[in-house]
Design an enzyme around this catalytic site. Structure first.
Site, PDB file in Angstrom:
ATOM      1  N   ASP A 307       0.846  -1.190   0.000  1.00 54.27           N
ATOM      2  CA  ASP A 307       0.000   0.000   0.000  1.00 54.27           C
ATOM      3  C   ASP A 307       0.888   1.249   0.000  1.00 54.27           C
ATOM      4  OD1 ASP A 307      -2.268   1.523   0.048  1.00 54.27           O
ATOM      5  OD2 ASP A 307      -3.079   0.683   1.896  1.00 54.27           O
ATOM      6  N   GLU A 381     -25.247  11.011 -18.650  1.00 51.78           N
ATOM      7  CA  GLU A 381     -24.810  12.387 -18.861  1.00 51.78           C
ATOM      8  C   GLU A 381     -23.812  12.479 -20.009  1.00 51.78           C
ATOM      9  OE1 GLU A 381     -23.434  13.783 -15.088  1.00 51.78           O
ATOM     10  OE2 GLU A 381     -25.278  13.226 -14.057  1.00 51.78           O
ATOM     11  N   HIS A 440     -19.664   8.699 -13.305  1.00 53.20           N
ATOM     12  CA  HIS A 440     -19.199   9.285 -12.054  1.00 53.20           C
ATOM     13  C   HIS A 440     -18.647   8.187 -11.142  1.00 53.20           C
ATOM     14  CE1 HIS A 440     -20.752  13.288 -12.863  1.00 53.20           C
ATOM     15  NE2 HIS A 440     -21.912  12.763 -13.233  1.00 53.20           N
ATOM     16  N   GLY A 441     -17.870   8.609 -10.155  1.00 49.58           N
ATOM     17  CA  GLY A 441     -17.328   7.649  -9.213  1.00 49.58           C
ATOM     18  C   GLY A 441     -16.959   8.299  -7.901  1.00 49.58           C
ATOM     19  N   CYS A 473     -14.133   9.293 -11.343  1.00 50.04           N
ATOM     20  CA  CYS A 473     -13.361  10.004 -10.324  1.00 50.04           C
ATOM     21  C   CYS A 473     -12.955   9.071  -9.187  1.00 50.04           C
ATOM     22  CB  CYS A 473     -14.179  11.161  -9.750  1.00 50.04           C
ATOM     23  SG  CYS A 473     -14.480  12.507 -10.916  1.00 50.04           S
ATOM     24  N   GLU A 522      -9.017   4.504 -27.206  1.00 45.48           N
ATOM     25  CA  GLU A 522      -7.780   3.961 -27.768  1.00 45.48           C
ATOM     26  C   GLU A 522      -7.426   2.619 -27.134  1.00 45.48           C
ATOM     27  OE1 GLU A 522      -4.481   4.662 -30.531  1.00 45.48           O
ATOM     28  OE2 GLU A 522      -6.465   5.552 -30.259  1.00 45.48           O
TER      29      GLU A 522
END
Length: 736
Positions: A307, A381, A440-441, A473, A522
């Site tokens: 981590d 969106e 979104h996140g 995000c 891509e």
């Protein structure tokens, strides 16, 4: 109803002005076929741009309906409040040291009057809803001049491993907001050439060669690159990986390292505390740089284990980055080395990531029918301000079509509104090999569906693990105070078996709205082999090359997104897309201990064949024209078993035993009743009452004598056998 009617009238009326150019909703787009390299010489390249698929979308603004233009590969990087005028960019390989210039050789344009071009909303974060951000006309709309001004420019030079590059930008739409005149360049031809001046961000090649593993990348990134520009190193150089691991996990990583060597990727371990104590980001960065600069120039992958508190990310204002560890040459944001991370807080966390990676590469069979099934997830969106003017749903539909054309047999679409966590859980548990998310996140969940870390324990997709291209995000913010979304998916297990995902690329910060969409496009195009010059088979290779396209198009914002888009998992992971097929592999069951080569017959060109000895690589080669000739880089002892491993894209991995027989040159005698000396090309052997024999590396006897022997040798490796007093000794001799 009135608003929609005004929009349609605007599109139809405006369409008639351009004599056939389309004004419509965003359409599926790929590479612009009208951008061509006209010539490439040592000091100059000519490039031609032609307008392709110009379209306009009407949007409501404070001044009425305004137009948002798009064209194939056009990208809006206009500043907030300035007219939306997309540009198109291409990268060229340029001089290692000289400054470059761009000149317009010729151009053609038409002008249209009374056109209102909408103002840019600037860079929009995926923490925002683009539809709720108003169009604001800035000061530029009061200036009586054409924007952006120049129709061709050069960006700052960058360095990609051994090649210096520069991006040429075409601005074919020029707009005067005072006169409302839109100038449309239908063709632009430019010459990019060297000057006599010293350039910025230069490169000094210490040798006249490049690492073969990046040849396809160079061909894809630079439209004027030729493989003959340098002499490639030998193809046996399949790259090298270093695993940087905290001392507490050193023994736990052994199985992973052994497997990587067994399947043909030379892999080494470096204990983090041996680099610096305490471990710092600067120390990690310096270590990777030193390893990259070693003779051979073959460092390709770095895997960080632990981590943030074990091996920290590089933190600068607004940036939390692992990727910068791979940005070594120059001062740009193009990686020379692919970086990944097994983020773990316990031995159990690490073990499941090792197990899933090895199983995915080694144990998949023709019965794994979940391969070839994919999941596409999108928010409701997006639109004109997004990449290509696409909504997230339009964007994912384009990806779904691409995957279907490639051969994916099932595409599950989960589009808002109305997606639930159960929809995602069912898709994972039903078996998928790829997931694309655009929406979104948060640190712990996807916004669309609200599927998050609390739902991961409901996954039962044991070793049916997808990899994920994630546009959202902070899904990858592994500095968060609890395990982030990406970490949870990589650590997930059910009844001791890996669940969740085998690899995911996710951001540590709030992502921009548009630029990651280009990167995701891509990645999927590379995965589906849309670009013949850029075939990539590893997760790190696919994702990093996708981000290169994003940086080329979106400049500074693309750089920020690349730096923070983090690979969770093994960057060298050999990705799978469709159900694998079997390879026909034949090879001798035995090998002489003094052999120099080992030949393998295989019906799949491009497969990698490797001989290993208990996790130590002996030699590796790529299959060409139906065979791989493995040169043995390490000495082998007789009466042992080697392992032949053959891996290939969407193939069942083949593993066979090979028995070592005969005289070994690896058994070096010390303090024995003889002397062996080498002077120049002369081998001198002396031993009282002894029989002396010299063998070459093919096991052929080249000289014999009693008691004393002087042998004039050629360059090579020899085995000297000394038989005396009922004992036999063998010594390895190298003549250079």
């Amino acid at each position: 109803m009135k608003k929609n009617f005004s929009r349609i009238v605007s599109i139809v009326a405006f369409s008639s002005l351009l004599g056939g150019m389309a004004f419509a909703q965003p359409a599926e787009r790929g590479r612009n076929p009208q951008v061509r390299l006209l010539s490439a010489e040592q000091s100059m390249s000519k490039v031609q741009f032609r307008m392709d698929n110009l379209q306009f979308t009407g949007v409501q603004t404070s001044k009425g309906v305004a137009q948002v233009p798009t064209f194939t590969e056009g990208v809006n990087i206009s500043e907030k409040g300035t007219p939306i005028l997309p540009i198109l960019s291409r990268s060229l390989a340029v001089s290692e040291t000289r400054a470059m210039k761009v000149e317009v050789v010729s151009s053609k344009f038409i002008e249209k009057k009374d056109v209102l071009i909408a103002p840019s909303k600037g860079v929009i974060s995926r923490a925002e809803n683009p539809d709720q951000i108003p169009y604001v006309y800035g000061q530029s709309y009061n200036e009586d001049k054409f924007f952006p001004g120049e129709i061709a420019t050069l960006s700052d030079p960058f360095i990609l491993r051994d090649v210096r590059g520069q991006v040429v930008n075409f601005a074919p739409l020029q707009y005067n907001p005072v006169t409302k005149t839109l100038r449309i360049y239908t063709e632009i031809v430019v010459a990019v050439s060297e000057t006599a001046e010293a350039g910025q961000n230069t490169i000094s090649l210490v040798k006249n060669s490049t690492f073969t593993g990046f040849e396809d990348i160079y061909k894809s990134v630079f439209m004027n690159y030729e493989a003959t520009r340098y002499t490639p190193v030998e193809e046996k150089e399949n790259g090298r990986m270093i695993v940087i691991v905290p001392k507490k996990y050193e023994e736990d990583i052994e199985d992973f390292v052994d497997w990587k060597n067994q399947r043909g990727l030379r892999t080494e371990v470096k204990v983090a505390e041996d680099i610096a104590s305490p471990v710092t980001a600067n120390a990690i960065q310096q270590f990777v740089k030193q390893e990259y600069e070693k003779e051979g120039n073959d460092l390709t992958y770095v895997l960080l284990v632990g981590d943030h508190k074990d091996i920290p990310a590089k933190i600068t204002p607004g940036i939390k980055s692992d990727q910068v560890y791979g940005q070594i040459v120059g001062n740009d944001h193009y990686n020379e080395v692919f970086i990944g991370r097994f983020s773990c807080e316990s031995k159990e966390d690490l073990k499941t990531q090792i197990d899933r990676t090895i199983h995915y590469e080694r144990n998949i069979t023709t019965e794994d029918k979940w391969l070839g099934q994919a999941l596409c997830i999108a928010s409701a969106e997006g639109g004109p301000s997004a990449d290509n003017g696409e909504s997230d749903i339009q964007h994912e539909n384009i990806i779904a079509n691409l995957l279907t054309q490639y051969g994916y047999t099932k595409i599950i679409k989960c589009y808002d509104p109305g997606v639930t966590p159960k929809n995602i859980i069912d898709a994972f548990n039903g078996g998928i090999s790829l997931a694309n998310y655009t929406g979104h996140g948060s640190e712990t969940a996807w916004g669309t569906s609200h599927f998050g870390t609390t739902h991961v324990k409901q996954l039962t997709n044991s070793n049916q693990l997808p990899f994920i291209f994630d546009v959202a995000c902070v899904n990858g913010d592994f500095l968060y105070n609890v395990p982030c979304f990406a970490e949870a998916l990589m650590r997930a297990q059910k009844d001791g078996k890996p669940t969740g995902t085998v690899a995911i690329i996710a951001s540590t910060i709030n992502q921009s709205w548009a630029s990651p969409m280009r990167g995701q496009d891509e990645m999927n195009e590379i995965l589906c082999e849309k670009h013949p010059n850029n075939i990539k088979r590893t997760f790190g290779g696919v994702t990093m090359n996708g981000m290169f396209a994003m940086v080329e198009k979106y400049k500074k914002d693309g750089e920020k997104m690349l730096d923070t888009w983090t690979v969770f998992g093994d960057p060298s992971l050999l990705v799978r897309t469709l159900v694998p097929t079997k390879m026909q592999v034949t090879a001798p069951a035995n090998i002489s201990a003094s052999a120099q080569t080992f030949e393998v017959a295989c019906d799949y060109n491009g497969a990698i064949a490797t001989l290993s000895d208990d996790g130590d690589m002996v030699g590796t080669a790529i299959v060409k024209d139906g065979k791989a000739i493995i040169k043995l880089n390490e000495s082998i002892a007789d009466e042992t078993n080697l392992t032949l491993t053959v891996v290939g894209y969407n193939k069942v991995t083949v593993i066979k035993d090979v028995k070592v027989e005969g005289t070994s040159i690896a058994d070096v005698a010390n303090d024995k009743p003889y002397t062996v000396a080498v002077s120049g090309k002369t081998i001198t052997v002396e031993s009282p009452a002894a029989g002396l024999t010299i063998f070459d590396m093919n096991g052929r006897r080249v000289a014999t004598a009693k008691n004393r022997m002087v042998f004039e040798a050629q360059n090579g490796v020899y085995a000297v056998r000394i038989a005396t007093e009922g004992k036999t000794y063998t010594e390895k001799v190298i003549v250079k």
